[in-house]
Design a protein around this motif. Structure first.
Motif, mmCIF file in Angstrom:
data_model
loop_
_atom_site.group_PDB
_atom_site.id
_atom_site.type_symbol
_atom_site.label_atom_id
_atom_site.label_comp_id
_atom_site.label_asym_id
_atom_site.label_seq_id
_atom_site.Cartn_x
_atom_site.Cartn_y
_atom_site.Cartn_z
ATOM 1 N N PHE A 94 49.263 37.358 55.334
ATOM 2 C CA PHE A 94 49.392 38.125 54.089
ATOM 3 C C PHE A 94 48.415 37.583 53.055
ATOM 4 N N VAL A 95 47.676 38.489 52.402
ATOM 5 C CA VAL A 95 46.722 38.047 51.378
ATOM 6 C C VAL A 95 47.370 38.136 50.008
ATOM 7 N N PHE A 96 47.258 37.039 49.319
ATOM 8 C CA PHE A 96 47.877 36.889 48.013
ATOM 9 C C PHE A 96 46.773 36.868 46.970
ATOM 10 N N GLY A 97 46.924 37.640 45.889
ATOM 11 C CA GLY A 97 45.950 37.558 44.799
ATOM 12 C C GLY A 97 46.525 36.635 43.733
ATOM 13 N N GLY A 98 46.666 37.159 42.535
ATOM 14 C CA GLY A 98 47.256 36.374 41.449
ATOM 15 C C GLY A 98 48.776 36.453 41.450
ATOM 16 N N GLY A 99 49.348 37.264 42.348
ATOM 17 C CA GLY A 99 50.806 37.383 42.430
ATOM 18 C C GLY A 99 51.418 38.101 41.234
ATOM 19 N N THR A 100 50.639 38.957 40.567
ATOM 20 C CA THR A 100 51.146 39.590 39.339
ATOM 21 C C THR A 100 51.676 41.008 39.565
ATOM 22 N N ASN A 101 51.616 41.447 40.827
ATOM 23 C CA ASN A 101 52.181 42.768 41.133
ATOM 24 C C ASN A 101 53.146 42.650 42.310
ATOM 25 N N LEU A 102 53.617 41.427 42.540
ATOM 26 C CA LEU A 102 54.379 41.147 43.756
ATOM 27 C C LEU A 102 55.806 40.722 43.469
ATOM 28 N N GLY B 252 45.945 38.613 36.968
ATOM 29 C CA GLY B 252 45.696 38.626 38.413
ATOM 30 C C GLY B 252 44.229 38.426 38.744
ATOM 31 N N TYR B 253 43.916 38.569 40.039
ATOM 32 C CA TYR B 253 42.557 38.365 40.532
ATOM 33 C C TYR B 253 41.812 39.696 40.604
ATOM 34 N N PHE B 254 40.495 39.576 40.663
ATOM 35 C CA PHE B 254 39.672 40.786 40.798
ATOM 36 C C PHE B 254 39.996 41.502 42.126
ATOM 37 N N VAL C 171 41.166 45.404 42.599
ATOM 38 C CA VAL C 171 40.483 46.411 43.433
ATOM 39 C C VAL C 171 41.499 47.001 44.413
ATOM 40 N N TYR C 172 42.287 46.122 45.053
ATOM 41 C CA TYR C 172 43.262 46.598 46.048
ATOM 42 C C TYR C 172 44.255 47.575 45.404
ATOM 43 N N MET C 173 44.700 47.243 44.187
ATOM 44 C CA MET C 173 45.713 48.066 43.511
ATOM 45 C C MET C 173 45.084 49.235 42.755
ATOM 46 N N ALA D 131 43.795 48.950 39.885
ATOM 47 C CA ALA D 131 44.465 48.713 38.603
ATOM 48 C C ALA D 131 43.837 49.578 37.518
ATOM 49 N N GLY D 132 44.620 49.888 36.509
ATOM 50 C CA GLY D 132 44.098 50.766 35.470
ATOM 51 C C GLY D 132 44.825 50.614 34.158
ATOM 52 N N SER D 133 44.179 51.129 33.147
ATOM 53 C CA SER D 133 44.730 51.001 31.802
ATOM 54 C C SER D 133 43.988 51.954 30.875
ATOM 55 N N ILE E 130 40.698 42.598 54.379
ATOM 56 C CA ILE E 130 40.773 41.724 53.209
ATOM 57 C C ILE E 130 39.539 41.963 52.350
ATOM 58 N N ILE E 131 39.750 42.092 51.052
ATOM 59 C CA ILE E 131 38.614 42.261 50.136
ATOM 60 C C ILE E 131 38.018 40.880 49.880
ATOM 61 N N LEU E 132 36.729 40.726 50.164
ATOM 62 C CA LEU E 132 36.055 39.446 49.915
ATOM 63 C C LEU E 132 35.414 39.437 48.533
ATOM 64 N N LYS F 45 46.761 46.879 21.264
ATOM 65 C CA LYS F 45 47.649 48.007 21.583
ATOM 66 C C LYS F 45 48.656 47.595 22.643
ATOM 67 N N LYS F 46 48.174 46.848 23.654
ATOM 68 C CA LYS F 46 49.063 46.410 24.746
ATOM 69 C C LYS F 46 50.130 45.463 24.250
ATOM 70 N N LYS F 47 49.707 44.512 23.416
ATOM 71 C CA LYS F 47 50.657 43.501 22.941
ATOM 72 C C LYS F 47 51.811 44.152 22.203
HETATM 73 C C1 LIG Z 1 52.093 41.360 32.099
HETATM 74 C C2 LIG Z 1 51.468 42.263 33.127
HETATM 75 C C3 LIG Z 1 50.696 43.345 32.723
HETATM 76 C C4 LIG Z 1 50.124 44.204 33.678
HETATM 77 N N1 LIG Z 1 49.395 45.278 33.244
HETATM 78 C C5 LIG Z 1 48.834 46.103 34.158
HETATM 79 C C6 LIG Z 1 48.056 47.231 33.726
HETATM 80 O O1 LIG Z 1 47.861 47.475 32.551
HETATM 81 N N2 LIG Z 1 47.518 48.031 34.695
HETATM 82 C C7 LIG Z 1 47.700 47.786 36.029
HETATM 83 O O2 LIG Z 1 47.163 48.537 36.859
HETATM 84 N N3 LIG Z 1 48.434 46.730 36.448
HETATM 85 C C8 LIG Z 1 48.998 45.888 35.564
HETATM 86 N N4 LIG Z 1 49.749 44.823 35.995
HETATM 87 C C9 LIG Z 1 49.983 44.632 37.440
HETATM 88 C C10 LIG Z 1 48.984 43.680 38.119
HETATM 89 O O3 LIG Z 1 48.508 42.727 37.185
HETATM 90 C C11 LIG Z 1 47.786 44.402 38.725
HETATM 91 O O4 LIG Z 1 48.191 45.297 39.726
HETATM 92 C C12 LIG Z 1 46.794 43.394 39.326
HETATM 93 O O5 LIG Z 1 45.574 44.047 39.511
HETATM 94 C C13 LIG Z 1 47.267 42.785 40.629
HETATM 95 O O6 LIG Z 1 46.360 41.746 40.994
HETATM 96 P P1 LIG Z 1 46.845 40.432 41.716
HETATM 97 O O7 LIG Z 1 45.641 39.641 42.049
HETATM 98 O O8 LIG Z 1 47.881 39.716 40.936
HETATM 99 O O9 LIG Z 1 47.469 41.025 43.067
HETATM 100 P P2 LIG Z 1 48.781 40.536 43.838
HETATM 101 O O10 LIG Z 1 49.970 40.847 43.016
HETATM 102 O O11 LIG Z 1 48.630 39.141 44.301
HETATM 103 O O12 LIG Z 1 48.734 41.506 45.095
HETATM 104 C C14 LIG Z 1 48.913 42.899 44.964
HETATM 105 C C15 LIG Z 1 48.556 43.562 46.301
HETATM 106 O O13 LIG Z 1 47.162 43.415 46.509
HETATM 107 C C16 LIG Z 1 46.912 42.830 47.782
HETATM 108 N N5 LIG Z 1 45.711 41.992 47.648
HETATM 109 C C17 LIG Z 1 45.445 41.085 46.687
HETATM 110 N N6 LIG Z 1 44.234 40.545 46.863
HETATM 111 C C18 LIG Z 1 43.710 41.124 47.972
HETATM 112 C C19 LIG Z 1 42.481 40.977 48.689
HETATM 113 N N7 LIG Z 1 41.537 40.114 48.309
HETATM 114 N N8 LIG Z 1 42.289 41.749 49.799
HETATM 115 C C20 LIG Z 1 43.249 42.621 50.210
HETATM 116 N N9 LIG Z 1 44.419 42.788 49.587
HETATM 117 C C21 LIG Z 1 44.653 42.056 48.477
HETATM 118 C C22 LIG Z 1 48.168 42.017 48.103
HETATM 119 O O14 LIG Z 1 48.317 41.820 49.497
HETATM 120 C C23 LIG Z 1 49.237 42.913 47.507
HETATM 121 O O15 LIG Z 1 49.600 43.924 48.419
HETATM 122 C C24 LIG Z 1 50.321 43.956 35.063
HETATM 123 C C25 LIG Z 1 51.092 42.852 35.473
HETATM 124 C C26 LIG Z 1 51.663 42.008 34.519
HETATM 125 C C27 LIG Z 1 52.473 40.822 34.982
#
Ligand SMILES: Cc1cc2nc3c(=O)[nH]c(=O)nc-3n(C[C@H](O)[C@H](O)[C@H](O)COP(=O)(O)OP(=O)(O)OC[C@H]3O[C@@H](n4cnc5c(N)ncnc54)[C@H](O)[C@@H]3O)c2cc1C
Length: 308
Positions: A64-72, A136-138, A142-144, A146-148, A191-193, A217-219
């Protein structure tokens, strides 16, 4: 208990980097929830990563690949097999495609997303400002996808470098990818490198001001300082999960130490010693309440992983 086959893999001398057995995932998730991973490995380079993937494949051990753990949300029983952190893959560079108007940045998957924003700002590269405040990590962003504020990672992406479970590396251009809302839909087991982002040149102080305004605005609207995993549910078509939870009276609902944030109803906060079990129960309770109130069934945005 760590599977002996896993220990054997790491004793073969094929791996450079830190290895931690029985590593509590609560120490790595922004929610501070999650049981132990059998092993958490921090490869120093792509060859170490590749070797581990090949060995894990041979032994049929899950990875399992872990990023910053902020969406887990990691279950209380922890994660079976090998958890990989790419925190060492953290270089940021200008690519040769950059010119007077355009900046193309290469960034490793382990770069902190906030660090990439800072690098871009300092170097006069605009386009990432709306992401200010996303942790979280870049690679995770990319995997998620992410957006705002209407901007998604896919909007600034050029290409992504991937490694499959056989350790083979490929480059995928954006037009070959199928990004959707909070989903990169990357091919299974990849896995995203690293990835490239395509930005415009602008003055650093102007970029900085835009980032500040977005963050402000977010705060005001999100409990950024408290342990959460961001939005728990995906926004349904034409509405927001936060509004639906709020209008069903969900704010402040609590099970154990997990509480629906009173600041933003789609954030659940760990108020102390929350467990995954508490979190999942609260998710079910909130879902049911919204279903009864509006007829809409909310779907999770956070990723729930691990064993019961
Ligand atoms: C306070 C707070 C605010 C947030 N605000 C937003 C927001 O405004 N918008 C938004 O979209 N999200 C937001 N998030 C959610 C989260 O931060 C994002 O989704 C973030 O991009 C996830 O990155 P991460 O590295 O923490 O991923 P993780 O939580 O570690 O992993 C998420 C998923 O990505 C996969 N993954 C991670 N890295 C890789 C890799 N290198 N290769 C393949 N798969 C990978 C993991 O296996 C897992 O399935 C917020 C979270 C918090 C706690």
């Amino acid at each position: 208990m760590v599977d002996n086959r896993i220990k054997t893999i790491f004793e073969k001398g094929l791996f450079r980097g830190e290895i931690r057995y029985d590593e509590p995932m609560s120490a790595h998730t922004s929610l501070r929830i999650g049981g132990p991973a059998e092993v958490m490995a921090f490869p120093e380079d792509p060859v170490s990563l590749k070797n581990i993937l090949i060995e894990a494949q041979k032994e049929n051990i899950p990875v399992f690949v872990f990023g910053g753990g902020t969406n887990l949300l990691v279950r209380d029983g922890g994660i079976e097999g090998i958890v990989i952190s790419l925190r060492a893959f953290r270089s940021i560079e200008f690519t040769r495609e950059s010119d007077e108007q355009k900046a193309v940045l290469y960034a490793g998957a382990g770069v902190l997303f906030a660090g990439l924003l800072k690098f871009a700002q300092k170097n006069g590269c605009s386009g990432l400002e709306a992401f200010a405040g996303i942790p979280g990590y870049f690679g995770g962003a990319v995997y998620m996808n992410a957006g705002s504020f209407g901007l998604e990672v896919k909007d600034v992406l050029g290409s992504v470098a991937l490694m499959n479970m056989k350790g083979e590396i490929s480059l995928l251009r954006k037009d070959k990818m199928k990004f959707t809302y909070r989903n990169s839909n990357l091919p299974e087991g990849h896995i995203i490198l690293s990835a490239n982002v395509e930005l415009k040149k602008d003055a650093p102080d102007v970029i900085s001001e835009r980032m500040r305004a977005y963050l402000e605005k977010k705060k005001n609207a999100q409990p950024l300082g408290e342990p959460s995993a961001g939005c728990v549910f995906r926004n349904p078509e034409g509405d927001t999960a936060g509004r639906l939870i709020d209008s069903s009276g969900g704010k402040g609902m609590r099970i154990g130490d997990v509480e629906v944030s009173v600041v933003h109803a789609n954030y659940f906060v760990n108020m102390g010693k929350a467990t995954c079990k508490n979190f999942v129960e609260l998710m079910e309770m909130v879902r049911e309440r919204v279903r009864q109130h509006s007829g809409i069934t909310l779907e999770p945005e956070i990723k729930i992983v691990g064993r019961e």
